[in-house]
Design a protein around this motif. Structure first.
Motif, PDB file in Angstrom:
ATOM      1  N   ILE A 214       1.868  12.423  -4.001  1.00 51.38           N
ATOM      2  CA  ILE A 214       1.466  11.882  -2.905  1.00 51.38           C
ATOM      3  C   ILE A 214      -0.127  11.839  -2.419  1.00 51.38           C
ATOM      4  O   ILE A 214      -0.563  10.996  -1.779  1.00 51.38           O
ATOM      5  CB  ILE A 214       2.412  12.791  -1.707  1.00 51.38           C
ATOM      6  CG1 ILE A 214       3.752  12.344  -2.095  1.00 51.38           C
ATOM      7  CG2 ILE A 214       1.991  12.516  -0.413  1.00 51.38           C
ATOM      8  CD1 ILE A 214       4.540  13.277  -1.213  1.00 51.38           C
ATOM      9  N   LEU A 215      -0.595  12.795  -2.811  1.00 49.76           N
ATOM     10  CA  LEU A 215      -2.284  12.982  -2.450  1.00 49.76           C
ATOM     11  C   LEU A 215      -2.885  11.835  -3.103  1.00 49.76           C
ATOM     12  O   LEU A 215      -3.689  11.109  -2.290  1.00 49.76           O
ATOM     13  CB  LEU A 215      -2.831  14.231  -2.998  1.00 49.76           C
ATOM     14  CG  LEU A 215      -4.349  14.451  -2.720  1.00 49.76           C
ATOM     15  CD1 LEU A 215      -4.505  14.478  -1.173  1.00 49.76           C
ATOM     16  CD2 LEU A 215      -4.657  15.672  -3.206  1.00 49.76           C
ATOM     17  N   SER A 216      -2.516  11.442  -4.465  1.00 57.39           N
ATOM     18  CA  SER A 216      -3.453  10.458  -5.005  1.00 57.39           C
ATOM     19  C   SER A 216      -2.734   8.828  -4.443  1.00 57.39           C
ATOM     20  O   SER A 216      -3.717   7.933  -4.365  1.00 57.39           O
ATOM     21  CB  SER A 216      -2.797  10.362  -6.492  1.00 57.39           C
ATOM     22  OG  SER A 216      -1.597  10.174  -6.833  1.00 57.39           O
ATOM     23  N   LEU A 217      -1.544   8.888  -3.997  1.00 60.82           N
ATOM     24  CA  LEU A 217      -1.071   7.683  -3.419  1.00 60.82           C
ATOM     25  C   LEU A 217      -1.789   7.508  -2.349  1.00 60.82           C
ATOM     26  O   LEU A 217      -2.297   6.143  -1.647  1.00 60.82           O
ATOM     27  CB  LEU A 217       0.181   7.796  -3.050  1.00 60.82           C
ATOM     28  CG  LEU A 217       1.064   6.448  -2.428  1.00 60.82           C
ATOM     29  CD1 LEU A 217       0.747   5.192  -3.173  1.00 60.82           C
ATOM     30  CD2 LEU A 217       2.423   6.680  -2.272  1.00 60.82           C
ATOM     31  N   MET A 218      -1.946   8.445  -1.293  1.00 60.31           N
ATOM     32  CA  MET A 218      -2.658   8.438   0.004  1.00 60.31           C
ATOM     33  C   MET A 218      -4.256   8.265  -0.306  1.00 60.31           C
ATOM     34  O   MET A 218      -4.494   7.244   0.482  1.00 60.31           O
ATOM     35  CB  MET A 218      -2.457   9.827   0.825  1.00 60.31           C
ATOM     36  CG  MET A 218      -1.160  10.064   1.421  1.00 60.31           C
ATOM     37  SD  MET A 218      -0.336   8.597   2.009  1.00 60.31           S
ATOM     38  CE  MET A 218      -0.658   8.817   3.677  1.00 60.31           C
ATOM     39  N   LEU A 219      -4.825   8.818  -1.194  1.00 56.85           N
ATOM     40  CA  LEU A 219      -6.119   8.276  -1.388  1.00 56.85           C
ATOM     41  C   LEU A 219      -6.535   6.797  -1.907  1.00 56.85           C
ATOM     42  O   LEU A 219      -7.295   6.424  -1.198  1.00 56.85           O
ATOM     43  CB  LEU A 219      -6.480   9.221  -2.459  1.00 56.85           C
ATOM     44  CG  LEU A 219      -8.038   9.113  -3.012  1.00 56.85           C
ATOM     45  CD1 LEU A 219      -8.893   9.613  -1.841  1.00 56.85           C
ATOM     46  CD2 LEU A 219      -8.595  10.207  -4.119  1.00 56.85           C
TER      47      LEU A 219
ATOM     48  N   LEU B 114      -4.408   4.304  -1.015  1.00 52.29           N
ATOM     49  CA  LEU B 114      -4.294   3.648   0.256  1.00 52.29           C
ATOM     50  C   LEU B 114      -5.360   3.539   0.986  1.00 52.29           C
ATOM     51  O   LEU B 114      -6.034   2.556   1.554  1.00 52.29           O
ATOM     52  CB  LEU B 114      -2.966   4.100   0.819  1.00 52.29           C
ATOM     53  CG  LEU B 114      -1.502   3.639   0.195  1.00 52.29           C
ATOM     54  CD1 LEU B 114      -0.470   4.433   0.773  1.00 52.29           C
ATOM     55  CD2 LEU B 114      -1.735   2.215  -0.115  1.00 52.29           C
ATOM     56  N   LEU B 115      -6.208   4.838   1.233  1.00 54.89           N
ATOM     57  CA  LEU B 115      -7.268   4.995   1.860  1.00 54.89           C
ATOM     58  C   LEU B 115      -8.405   4.084   1.491  1.00 54.89           C
ATOM     59  O   LEU B 115      -9.067   3.532   2.215  1.00 54.89           O
ATOM     60  CB  LEU B 115      -7.629   6.410   2.167  1.00 54.89           C
ATOM     61  CG  LEU B 115      -8.928   6.838   3.062  1.00 54.89           C
ATOM     62  CD1 LEU B 115      -8.616   6.538   4.355  1.00 54.89           C
ATOM     63  CD2 LEU B 115      -9.297   8.181   2.896  1.00 54.89           C
ATOM     64  N   ILE B 116      -8.762   4.465   0.305  1.00 55.07           N
ATOM     65  CA  ILE B 116      -9.834   3.459  -0.482  1.00 55.07           C
ATOM     66  C   ILE B 116      -9.563   1.936  -0.363  1.00 55.07           C
ATOM     67  O   ILE B 116     -10.467   1.349   0.113  1.00 55.07           O
ATOM     68  CB  ILE B 116      -9.875   3.962  -1.817  1.00 55.07           C
ATOM     69  CG1 ILE B 116     -10.496   5.257  -1.640  1.00 55.07           C
ATOM     70  CG2 ILE B 116     -10.907   3.234  -2.503  1.00 55.07           C
ATOM     71  CD1 ILE B 116     -10.716   6.108  -3.177  1.00 55.07           C
ATOM     72  N   SER B 117      -8.267   1.499  -0.724  1.00 56.42           N
ATOM     73  CA  SER B 117      -7.896   0.190  -0.414  1.00 56.42           C
ATOM     74  C   SER B 117      -8.086  -0.461   0.984  1.00 56.42           C
ATOM     75  O   SER B 117      -8.728  -1.383   1.099  1.00 56.42           O
ATOM     76  CB  SER B 117      -6.667  -0.032  -0.951  1.00 56.42           C
ATOM     77  OG  SER B 117      -5.996  -1.232  -0.707  1.00 56.42           O
ATOM     78  N   ALA B 118      -7.687   0.503   1.886  1.00 54.83           N
ATOM     79  CA  ALA B 118      -7.912  -0.141   3.412  1.00 54.83           C
ATOM     80  C   ALA B 118      -9.306  -0.038   3.675  1.00 54.83           C
ATOM     81  O   ALA B 118      -9.905  -0.924   4.203  1.00 54.83           O
ATOM     82  CB  ALA B 118      -7.193   0.773   4.188  1.00 54.83           C
ATOM     83  N   ALA B 119     -10.140   0.898   3.438  1.00 58.21           N
ATOM     84  CA  ALA B 119     -11.354   0.950   3.658  1.00 58.21           C
ATOM     85  C   ALA B 119     -12.357  -0.208   3.013  1.00 58.21           C
ATOM     86  O   ALA B 119     -13.229  -0.742   3.708  1.00 58.21           O
ATOM     87  CB  ALA B 119     -12.135   2.504   3.225  1.00 58.21           C
ATOM     88  N   MET B 120     -11.772  -0.762   1.759  1.00 57.82           N
ATOM     89  CA  MET B 120     -12.660  -1.698   0.948  1.00 57.82           C
ATOM     90  C   MET B 120     -12.371  -2.859   1.629  1.00 57.82           C
ATOM     91  O   MET B 120     -13.258  -3.900   1.847  1.00 57.82           O
ATOM     92  CB  MET B 120     -12.347  -1.697  -0.456  1.00 57.82           C
ATOM     93  CG  MET B 120     -12.947  -0.362  -1.129  1.00 57.82           C
ATOM     94  SD  MET B 120     -14.796  -0.570  -0.940  1.00 57.82           S
ATOM     95  CE  MET B 120     -15.433  -1.831  -1.676  1.00 57.82           C
ATOM     96  N   THR B 121     -10.808  -3.061   1.914  1.00 60.39           N
ATOM     97  CA  THR B 121     -10.431  -4.293   2.810  1.00 60.39           C
ATOM     98  C   THR B 121     -11.262  -4.585   4.181  1.00 60.39           C
ATOM     99  O   THR B 121     -11.886  -5.704   4.196  1.00 60.39           O
ATOM    100  CB  THR B 121      -8.951  -4.139   3.082  1.00 60.39           C
ATOM    101  OG1 THR B 121      -8.405  -4.302   1.555  1.00 60.39           O
ATOM    102  CG2 THR B 121      -8.616  -5.395   3.599  1.00 60.39           C
TER     103      THR B 121
END
Length: 92
Positions: free
Chosen positions: A9-14, A16-23
């Motif tokens: 779950i931690l790696s999934l959230m990380l 998603l966070l990186i993907s959203a920030a880069m988008t």
């Protein structure tokens, strides 16, 4: 098992966070250089493409690790491979 689930779950959230920030960073950069704004349909397409690509890459890497862990790579019959000399050693 709980630790493994928590790490997942931690790696999934990380991810998603990186993907959203880069988008958002790419969108901001695009608008800063004079590109037009994105419509709602553009955002939906971008999100589907991003999450689809990340999901596919994650799934394929999971299958590769599972295959390696369970020994499926060693079970392949390479006797008909034209690059092999017939032995199991790597002297080529």
């Amino acid at each position: 098992m709980a630790s493994r689930l928590a790490r997942f779950i931690l790696s999934l959230m990380l991810a998603l966070l990186i993907s959203a920030a880069m988008t958002f960073a790419i969108n901001w950069t695009w608008q800063a250089i004079g590109g037009g704004g994105m419509s709602v349909h553009g955002w939906i397409a971008l999100l589907i493409g991003t999450f689809g690509t990340v999901g596919l890459a994650w799934g394929l890497m999971a299958l590769a690790f599972k295959s390696n862990r369970e020994g499926w790579d060693e079970r392949v019959d390479n006797t008909l491979d034209p690059g092999r000399d017939g032995g199991d050693d790597d002297r080529g």
